[in-house]
Design an enzyme around this catalytic site. Structure first.
Site, PDB file in Angstrom:
ATOM      1  N   GLU A 177     -12.105  -2.676   5.407  1.00 38.74           N
ATOM      2  CA  GLU A 177     -11.132  -3.482   6.146  1.00 38.74           C
ATOM      3  C   GLU A 177     -11.629  -3.723   7.565  1.00 38.74           C
ATOM      4  O   GLU A 177     -11.178  -3.084   8.502  1.00 38.74           O
ATOM      5  CB  GLU A 177      -9.804  -2.720   6.228  1.00 38.74           C
ATOM      6  CG  GLU A 177      -9.026  -2.694   4.962  1.00 38.74           C
ATOM      7  CD  GLU A 177      -8.008  -3.807   4.928  1.00 38.74           C
ATOM      8  OE1 GLU A 177      -6.982  -3.676   5.580  1.00 38.74           O
ATOM      9  OE2 GLU A 177      -8.279  -4.819   4.250  1.00 38.74           O
ATOM     10  N   SER A 179      -3.848   7.210  13.817  1.00 40.87           N
ATOM     11  CA  SER A 179      -3.297   7.321  15.183  1.00 40.87           C
ATOM     12  C   SER A 179      -4.417   7.487  16.219  1.00 40.87           C
ATOM     13  O   SER A 179      -5.566   7.810  15.880  1.00 40.87           O
ATOM     14  CB  SER A 179      -2.342   8.511  15.257  1.00 40.87           C
ATOM     15  OG  SER A 179      -3.094   9.704  15.196  1.00 40.87           O
ATOM     16  N   GLU A 225      -4.873   9.816  18.360  1.00 43.36           N
ATOM     17  CA  GLU A 225      -5.434  11.177  18.386  1.00 43.36           C
ATOM     18  C   GLU A 225      -6.467  11.330  17.269  1.00 43.36           C
ATOM     19  O   GLU A 225      -7.527  11.941  17.465  1.00 43.36           O
ATOM     20  CB  GLU A 225      -4.328  12.232  18.211  1.00 43.36           C
ATOM     21  CG  GLU A 225      -3.405  12.381  19.409  1.00 43.36           C
ATOM     22  CD  GLU A 225      -2.417  11.236  19.548  1.00 43.36           C
ATOM     23  OE1 GLU A 225      -2.168  10.524  18.538  1.00 43.36           O
ATOM     24  OE2 GLU A 225      -1.894  11.029  20.652  1.00 43.36           O
ATOM     25  N   SER A 284       0.987   6.532   2.488  1.00 45.09           N
ATOM     26  CA  SER A 284       1.591   7.507   3.411  1.00 45.09           C
ATOM     27  C   SER A 284       2.890   8.081   2.857  1.00 45.09           C
ATOM     28  O   SER A 284       3.652   7.391   2.177  1.00 45.09           O
ATOM     29  CB  SER A 284       1.894   6.850   4.753  1.00 45.09           C
ATOM     30  OG  SER A 284       0.739   6.272   5.283  1.00 45.09           O
ATOM     31  N   GLN A 319       0.865  -1.195   0.000  1.00 42.60           N
ATOM     32  CA  GLN A 319       0.000   0.000   0.000  1.00 42.60           C
ATOM     33  C   GLN A 319       0.896   1.237   0.000  1.00 42.60           C
ATOM     34  O   GLN A 319       1.604   1.493   0.972  1.00 42.60           O
ATOM     35  CB  GLN A 319      -0.871  -0.035   1.256  1.00 42.60           C
ATOM     36  CG  GLN A 319      -1.751   1.164   1.464  1.00 42.60           C
ATOM     37  CD  GLN A 319      -2.294   1.220   2.895  1.00 42.60           C
ATOM     38  OE1 GLN A 319      -2.099   0.290   3.675  1.00 42.60           O
ATOM     39  NE2 GLN A 319      -2.954   2.297   3.243  1.00 42.60           N
TER      40      GLN A 319
HETATM   41  C1  LIG Z   1       3.453  -0.537  11.516  1.00 39.15           C
HETATM   42  C2  LIG Z   1       2.903   0.443  10.510  1.00 39.15           C
HETATM   43  C3  LIG Z   1       2.649   0.015   9.238  1.00 39.15           C
HETATM   44  C4  LIG Z   1       2.157   0.913   8.292  1.00 39.15           C
HETATM   45  N1  LIG Z   1       1.973   0.456   7.008  1.00 39.15           N
HETATM   46  C5  LIG Z   1       1.621   1.332   6.064  1.00 39.15           C
HETATM   47  C6  LIG Z   1       1.547   0.899   4.683  1.00 39.15           C
HETATM   48  O1  LIG Z   1       1.780  -0.262   4.345  1.00 39.15           O
HETATM   49  N2  LIG Z   1       1.237   1.817   3.744  1.00 39.15           N
HETATM   50  C7  LIG Z   1       0.978   3.115   4.060  1.00 39.15           C
HETATM   51  O2  LIG Z   1       0.671   3.869   3.149  1.00 39.15           O
HETATM   52  N3  LIG Z   1       1.037   3.564   5.339  1.00 39.15           N
HETATM   53  C8  LIG Z   1       1.364   2.701   6.345  1.00 39.15           C
HETATM   54  N4  LIG Z   1       1.464   3.139   7.648  1.00 39.15           N
HETATM   55  C9  LIG Z   1       1.327   4.558   7.912  1.00 39.15           C
HETATM   56  C10 LIG Z   1       0.188   4.976   8.801  1.00 39.15           C
HETATM   57  O3  LIG Z   1      -1.020   4.988   8.094  1.00 39.15           O
HETATM   58  C11 LIG Z   1       0.572   6.363   9.359  1.00 39.15           C
HETATM   59  O4  LIG Z   1       1.668   6.176  10.215  1.00 39.15           O
HETATM   60  C12 LIG Z   1      -0.539   7.014  10.115  1.00 39.15           C
HETATM   61  O5  LIG Z   1      -1.585   7.375   9.259  1.00 39.15           O
HETATM   62  C13 LIG Z   1      -0.038   8.285  10.857  1.00 39.15           C
HETATM   63  O6  LIG Z   1       0.633   9.132  10.003  1.00 39.15           O
HETATM   64  P1  LIG Z   1       2.117   9.675  10.323  1.00 39.15           P
HETATM   65  O7  LIG Z   1       2.954   8.536  10.759  1.00 39.15           O
HETATM   66  O8  LIG Z   1       2.572  10.479   9.155  1.00 39.15           O
HETATM   67  O9  LIG Z   1       1.952  10.633  11.590  1.00 39.15           O
HETATM   68  P2  LIG Z   1       1.492  12.154  11.580  1.00 39.15           P
HETATM   69  O10 LIG Z   1       0.248  12.293  10.793  1.00 39.15           O
HETATM   70  O11 LIG Z   1       2.654  12.998  11.185  1.00 39.15           O
HETATM   71  O12 LIG Z   1       1.163  12.393  13.108  1.00 39.15           O
HETATM   72  C14 LIG Z   1       2.170  12.682  14.081  1.00 39.15           C
HETATM   73  C15 LIG Z   1       1.474  12.892  15.415  1.00 39.15           C
HETATM   74  O13 LIG Z   1       0.570  14.020  15.311  1.00 39.15           O
HETATM   75  C16 LIG Z   1      -0.739  13.640  15.686  1.00 39.15           C
HETATM   76  N5  LIG Z   1      -1.731  14.324  14.843  1.00 39.15           N
HETATM   77  C17 LIG Z   1      -1.687  14.467  13.504  1.00 39.15           C
HETATM   78  N6  LIG Z   1      -2.776  15.133  13.059  1.00 39.15           N
HETATM   79  C18 LIG Z   1      -3.526  15.417  14.157  1.00 39.15           C
HETATM   80  C19 LIG Z   1      -4.785  16.069  14.355  1.00 39.15           C
HETATM   81  N7  LIG Z   1      -5.484  16.555  13.332  1.00 39.15           N
HETATM   82  N8  LIG Z   1      -5.277  16.143  15.634  1.00 39.15           N
HETATM   83  C20 LIG Z   1      -4.568  15.650  16.680  1.00 39.15           C
HETATM   84  N9  LIG Z   1      -3.362  15.015  16.547  1.00 39.15           N
HETATM   85  C21 LIG Z   1      -2.858  14.895  15.308  1.00 39.15           C
HETATM   86  C22 LIG Z   1      -0.800  12.135  15.440  1.00 39.15           C
HETATM   87  O14 LIG Z   1      -1.772  11.520  16.247  1.00 39.15           O
HETATM   88  C23 LIG Z   1       0.615  11.706  15.830  1.00 39.15           C
HETATM   89  O15 LIG Z   1       0.713  11.537  17.218  1.00 39.15           O
HETATM   90  C24 LIG Z   1       1.919   2.257   8.627  1.00 39.15           C
HETATM   91  C25 LIG Z   1       2.172   2.692   9.943  1.00 39.15           C
HETATM   92  C26 LIG Z   1       2.657   1.795  10.875  1.00 39.15           C
HETATM   93  C27 LIG Z   1       2.912   2.290  12.274  1.00 39.15           C
END
Ligand SMILES: Cc1cc2nc3c(=O)[nH]c(=O)nc-3n(C[C@H](O)[C@H](O)[C@H](O)COP(=O)(O)OP(=O)(O)OC[C@H]3O[C@@H](n4cnc5c(N)ncnc54)[C@H](O)[C@@H]3O)c2cc1C
Length: 395
Positions: free
Chosen positions: A248, A378, A380, A133, A130
């Site tokens: 899903e 996440s 949040e 991100s 996928q």
């Molecule tokens: C083990 C694992 C596997 C994954 N596999 C895939 C994959 O195969 N393909 C893929 O595309 N993605 C994948 N992901 C990505 C996943 O979907 C993202 O990590 C997730 O959507 C969070 O985005 P970010 O990591 O960019 O964090 P960010 O969006 O940068 O967030 C950082 C922090 O800010 C907080 N935050 C952000 N926006 C807000 C808001 N509006 N209000 C309050 N708090 C907020 C979040 O809660 C978090 O604590 C995977 C993630 C993990 C951990």
């Protein structure tokens, strides 16, 4: 698609059949718990074969139309039983993003696309990842910057993805990219099927705190994707992604199975760990903590059950999935912390260390537990969904 009705007796029979099937045909190679990538080529081969077995037995893809090998109907009770039995046996589900990508093709693809790709998913020949991100676009996925520009009969893709689970051994990627930067951000995104071996695709595994590499960074430098690999129409990517993510649901009930197993394993280990004149399980503070965790696991079970019933009856609430996911990740984390804190030094050794207990399960569980507070939205963001969509609170 309407749901089929299965009687409780039929479902019991079905569960026994699934259990037997897994015992007979399930992978014998050990896999780590969680949404992990296979670590060795041998495990990858095993997962390809297992994918084919699950589809052939209709334990995966049963809701696909008959012309693509399915049974053409949806039975969420059976789907749930399969997910629960896989979790119970510690056997992996379908690897990678096959579930997501197949849903996108079935709902939005052309007949040619379905005929070309679905059989290769069924046979395990094509593993998918996928590609959603990005470093600056996770929670705010619609802010993605990877671009796809039409050039003749190809799109030229440039940018970077991250967190790509299974990216290092996937054959195909389900990609979202911006095709129109001049319209509001949700409307300028399109969905593609991308051959991961295309020139210009670079996959770099990321090393995690657990010592494994489950996900990757993926870079695109002038990658040429045939225009026929567009799913749906240009600008429809956001709707396609939301539709496939929304379906899903299989993991929800299985999460309860996982938590009950962890609780029981921890209790069993505590009962076998000497402390004072008895064992750790004899101590009042340990009992208090384990009772609290037990209550939380069973509360989650009741919450999940209620939400599945609502879903079955077509009365799902917009906050249901977010509550289940948030609650699961919090109980999972609490159990992981309890494992390390109650068992103490015996729990922190790695798998393979002569002093480790339970094959290093507790250390791995602890290091891995944060995954669920981030992956799939996440905590949040889950709270935002509950507040805004569920309770109607202002943004
Ligand atoms: C083990 C694992 C596997 C994954 N596999 C895939 C994959 O195969 N393909 C893929 O595309 N993605 C994948 N992901 C990505 C996943 O979907 C993202 O990590 C997730 O959507 C969070 O985005 P970010 O990591 O960019 O964090 P960010 O969006 O940068 O967030 C950082 C922090 O800010 C907080 N935050 C952000 N926006 C807000 C808001 N509006 N209000 C309050 N708090 C907020 C979040 O809660 C978090 O604590 C995977 C993630 C993990 C951990």
């Amino acid at each position: 698609m309407t749901d089929q009705e299965t009687t409780p007796e039929e479902l019991d029979q079905y569960r026994l059949a699934v259990r037997e099937f897994i015992a007979e045909r399930g992978p014998k190679v050990p896999f780590r718990a969680g949404t992990r990538s296979p670590e060795t080529p041998e495990q990858q081969q095993v997962l390809r074969r297992w994918t084919a077995e699950l589809f052939a037995a209709q334990y995966a893809g049963a809701s696909w139309p008959e012309e693509y090998g399915g049974l053409g109907g949806q039975d969420s009770d059976k789907h749930r039983v399969v997910a629960e039995e896989l979790a119970r046996a510690h056997v992996p589900e379908l690897p990678g993003a096959i579930g997501l990508a197949s849903t996108a093709l079935l709902d939005f693809g052309t007949d040619e696309q379905r005929a070309k790709y679905l059989p290769k998913m069924r046979s395990g020949e094509q593993i998918w990842c996928q590609l959603f991100s990005e470093p600056g676009a996770g929670s705010d996925l619609a802010g993605m910057r990877t671009s796809a520009v039409l050039d003749g009969d190809h799109y030229v893709v440039n940018g970077q993805k991250v967190w790509t689970t299974n990216g290092h051994w996937s054959d195909m990627g389900y990609l979202l990219a911006r095709t129109n930067p001049s319209v509001p951000k949700h409307k300028g995104i399109s969905a593609f099927m991308l051959d991961m071996r295309s020139p210009g695709v670079t996959v770099r595994p990321l090393r995690e705190i657990t010592g494994t590499s489950d996900f990757n960074e993926v870079f695109f430098d002038d990658v040429r994707v045939p225009a026929e690999n567009l799913i749906g129409s240009p600008g429809q990517g956001w709707a396609i992604a939301n539709s496939s993510l929304g379906r899903e649901r299989s993991g929800v009930a299985a999460t309860v199975v996982v938590l009950r197993q962890y609780w029981a394993s921890l209790w069993s280990r505590l009962r076998r760990t000497p402390a004072g004149t008895g064992t750790l399980a004899d101590q009042a503070d340990v009992q208090q903590r384990m009772a609290d965790l037990y209550a939380r696991v069973e509360t989650l079970a009741a919450v999940v059950e209620a939400s599945l019933e609502r879903n079955h009856a077509g009365r799902a609430k917009p906050q249901d999935a977010a509550i289940n996911k948030l609650f699961f990740s919090e109980v999972y984390t609490a159990l992981a912390y309890a494992g390390i804190e109650l068992l103490g030094s015996t729990a922190v050794f790695n798998e393979g260390d002569p002093d480790c207990v339970d094959d290093g399960l507790w250390q791995d569980f602890f290091l891995y537990c944060r995954v669920y507070t981030v992956a799939g939205g996440s905590s949040e963001i889950m709270r935002n969904v509950i507040a805004e969509r569920g309770l109607g609170l202002p943004r």
